[in-house]
Structure formats: C-alpha cells, structure tokens
Design a protein around this motif. Structure first.
Motif, PDB file in Angstrom:
ATOM      1  N   UNK A   1       0.848  -1.178   0.000  1.00 45.26           N
ATOM      2  CA  UNK A   1       0.000   0.000   0.000  1.00 45.26           C
ATOM      3  C   UNK A   1       0.895   1.244   0.000  1.00 45.26           C
ATOM      4  N   UNK A   2       0.604   2.157  -0.885  1.00 48.86           N
ATOM      5  CA  UNK A   2       1.383   3.400  -0.912  1.00 48.86           C
ATOM      6  C   UNK A   2       0.934   4.306   0.238  1.00 48.86           C
ATOM      7  N   UNK A   3       1.788   5.206   0.591  1.00 46.90           N
ATOM      8  CA  UNK A   3       1.485   6.113   1.706  1.00 46.90           C
ATOM      9  C   UNK A   3       0.474   7.180   1.267  1.00 46.90           C
ATOM     10  N   UNK A   4      -0.170   7.778   2.262  1.00 48.44           N
ATOM     11  CA  UNK A   4      -1.102   8.867   1.986  1.00 48.44           C
ATOM     12  C   UNK A   4      -0.359  10.033   1.331  1.00 48.44           C
ATOM     13  N   UNK A   5       0.838  10.296   1.782  1.00 55.22           N
ATOM     14  CA  UNK A   5       1.662  11.364   1.208  1.00 55.22           C
ATOM     15  C   UNK A   5       1.854  11.127  -0.298  1.00 55.22           C
ATOM     16  N   UNK A   6       2.213   9.915  -0.650  1.00 56.85           N
ATOM     17  CA  UNK A   6       2.430   9.580  -2.056  1.00 56.85           C
ATOM     18  C   UNK A   6       1.142   9.815  -2.861  1.00 56.85           C
ATOM     19  N   UNK A   7       0.012   9.398  -2.330  1.00 56.41           N
ATOM     20  CA  UNK A   7      -1.279   9.635  -2.967  1.00 56.41           C
ATOM     21  C   UNK A   7      -1.519  11.135  -3.178  1.00 56.41           C
ATOM     22  N   UNK A   8      -1.202  11.936  -2.175  1.00 51.45           N
ATOM     23  CA  UNK A   8      -1.479  13.368  -2.219  1.00 51.45           C
ATOM     24  C   UNK A   8      -0.621  14.129  -3.223  1.00 51.45           C
ATOM     25  N   UNK A  30       6.457  20.473   4.486  1.00 53.58           N
ATOM     26  CA  UNK A  30       6.587  20.151   5.910  1.00 53.58           C
ATOM     27  C   UNK A  30       7.488  18.923   6.087  1.00 53.58           C
ATOM     28  N   UNK A  31       8.693  19.147   6.540  1.00 50.54           N
ATOM     29  CA  UNK A  31       9.668  18.062   6.669  1.00 50.54           C
ATOM     30  C   UNK A  31       9.333  17.078   7.782  1.00 50.54           C
ATOM     31  N   UNK A  32       8.438  17.443   8.683  1.00 48.77           N
ATOM     32  CA  UNK A  32       8.061  16.546   9.776  1.00 48.77           C
ATOM     33  C   UNK A  32       6.809  15.718   9.479  1.00 48.77           C
ATOM     34  N   UNK A  33       6.160  15.972   8.355  1.00 43.68           N
ATOM     35  CA  UNK A  33       4.956  15.214   8.027  1.00 43.68           C
ATOM     36  C   UNK A  33       5.314  13.732   7.918  1.00 43.68           C
ATOM     37  N   UNK A  34       4.455  12.833   8.442  1.00 41.53           N
ATOM     38  CA  UNK A  34       4.746  11.381   8.379  1.00 41.53           C
ATOM     39  C   UNK A  34       4.571  10.841   6.956  1.00 41.53           C
ATOM     40  N   UNK A  35       5.558  11.060   6.129  1.00 42.78           N
ATOM     41  CA  UNK A  35       5.471  10.767   4.698  1.00 42.78           C
ATOM     42  C   UNK A  35       5.353   9.288   4.350  1.00 42.78           C
ATOM     43  N   UNK A  36       5.746   8.399   5.231  1.00 46.33           N
ATOM     44  CA  UNK A  36       5.673   6.960   4.942  1.00 46.33           C
ATOM     45  C   UNK A  36       4.409   6.311   5.489  1.00 46.33           C
ATOM     46  N   UNK A  37       3.567   7.076   6.141  1.00 41.39           N
ATOM     47  CA  UNK A  37       2.422   6.516   6.851  1.00 41.39           C
ATOM     48  C   UNK A  37       1.224   6.250   5.944  1.00 41.39           C
ATOM     49  N   UNK A  63     -10.275  13.544   1.319  1.00 42.72           N
ATOM     50  CA  UNK A  63      -9.227  12.910   0.521  1.00 42.72           C
ATOM     51  C   UNK A  63      -8.832  11.551   1.076  1.00 42.72           C
ATOM     52  N   UNK A  64      -8.949  11.353   2.380  1.00 38.90           N
ATOM     53  CA  UNK A  64      -8.656  10.035   2.948  1.00 38.90           C
ATOM     54  C   UNK A  64      -9.661   9.014   2.410  1.00 38.90           C
ATOM     55  N   UNK A  65     -10.932   9.412   2.274  1.00 43.52           N
ATOM     56  CA  UNK A  65     -11.940   8.505   1.707  1.00 43.52           C
ATOM     57  C   UNK A  65     -11.581   8.118   0.276  1.00 43.52           C
ATOM     58  N   UNK A  66     -11.146   9.086  -0.511  1.00 44.49           N
ATOM     59  CA  UNK A  66     -10.725   8.815  -1.885  1.00 44.49           C
ATOM     60  C   UNK A  66      -9.525   7.874  -1.884  1.00 44.49           C
ATOM     61  N   UNK A  67      -8.550   8.158  -1.045  1.00 47.46           N
ATOM     62  CA  UNK A  67      -7.344   7.336  -0.904  1.00 47.46           C
ATOM     63  C   UNK A  67      -7.701   5.890  -0.573  1.00 47.46           C
ATOM     64  N   UNK A  68      -8.582   5.691   0.399  1.00 47.01           N
ATOM     65  CA  UNK A  68      -8.964   4.326   0.783  1.00 47.01           C
ATOM     66  C   UNK A  68      -9.669   3.598  -0.367  1.00 47.01           C
ATOM     67  N   UNK A  69     -10.554   4.262  -1.057  1.00 44.90           N
ATOM     68  CA  UNK A  69     -11.248   3.622  -2.193  1.00 44.90           C
ATOM     69  C   UNK A  69     -10.259   3.196  -3.260  1.00 44.90           C
ATOM     70  N   UNK A  70      -9.322   4.070  -3.574  1.00 49.64           N
ATOM     71  CA  UNK A  70      -8.342   3.741  -4.615  1.00 49.64           C
ATOM     72  C   UNK A  70      -7.404   2.618  -4.193  1.00 49.64           C
ATOM     73  N   UNK A  71      -7.039   2.579  -2.944  1.00 51.57           N
ATOM     74  CA  UNK A  71      -6.121   1.552  -2.465  1.00 51.57           C
ATOM     75  C   UNK A  71      -6.781   0.180  -2.396  1.00 51.57           C
ATOM     76  N   UNK A  72      -8.095   0.153  -2.287  1.00 45.02           N
ATOM     77  CA  UNK A  72      -8.814  -1.126  -2.242  1.00 45.02           C
ATOM     78  C   UNK A  72      -9.002  -1.722  -3.616  1.00 45.02           C
ATOM     79  N   UNK A  73      -8.898  -0.905  -4.652  1.00 42.99           N
ATOM     80  CA  UNK A  73      -9.103  -1.379  -6.017  1.00 42.99           C
ATOM     81  C   UNK A  73      -7.972  -2.236  -6.505  1.00 42.99           C
TER      82      UNK A  73
END
Length: 73
Positions: A1-8, A30-37, A63-73
């Motif tokens: 699963x790709x990270x939310x950051x990557x999706x964004x 933002x260098x402190x954002x959890x980019x791998x999460x 956008x999290x809802x969109x991210x989850x839908x795409x990751x389930x496909x």
C-alpha cells in the motif's frame, strides 16, 4: 500500500487553485509530516496538531476517503 503522502502528491503544483492543492503543497514543504504513513490515526493526529489552514481537516477527511477507495481497487 502506498502512503497517503504519495497519494497526495498528485494534487501538488496543480494549475487549479484548490484546497487539495494547498494541502498537498503544505505536506511537501513540511519536513516533519509522516510521509511513509498509511495509518489514518497517525496522519489525522498530525493534522490535528499542525493544521495548515482553516478547513484542512475537512479536506483531509474527504481525501482520505478517496485514498482508501483507490487503495482497495
């Protein structure tokens, strides 16, 4: 699963001036954002403590809802 950051990053630098773009650009800078999460809890907690603009949490939730839908496909 790709990270939310990557999706964004698809929204970053868009010619369209939107809240999605603002959020993606801020995440990139933002260098402190959890980019791998890919954890909703971790990312939403970060936004709760470091919200970059009014309405950012609403944009994130959408956008999290969109991210989850795409990751389930």
């Amino acid at each position: 699963m790709r990270s939310f950051y990557h999706f964004m990053m698809r929204y970053r630098g868009s010619h369209k001036n939107s809240e999605e773009r603002r959020l993606a650009d801020w995440m990139f800078e933002d260098h402190d954002f959890p980019k791998q999460s890919s954890s909703y809890d971790e990312v939403s907690r970060y936004f709760e403590w470091n919200s970059p603009f009014s309405g950012a949490l609403r944009v994130f939730d959408h956008l999290w809802d969109v991210y989850e839908r795409e990751e389930k496909e």
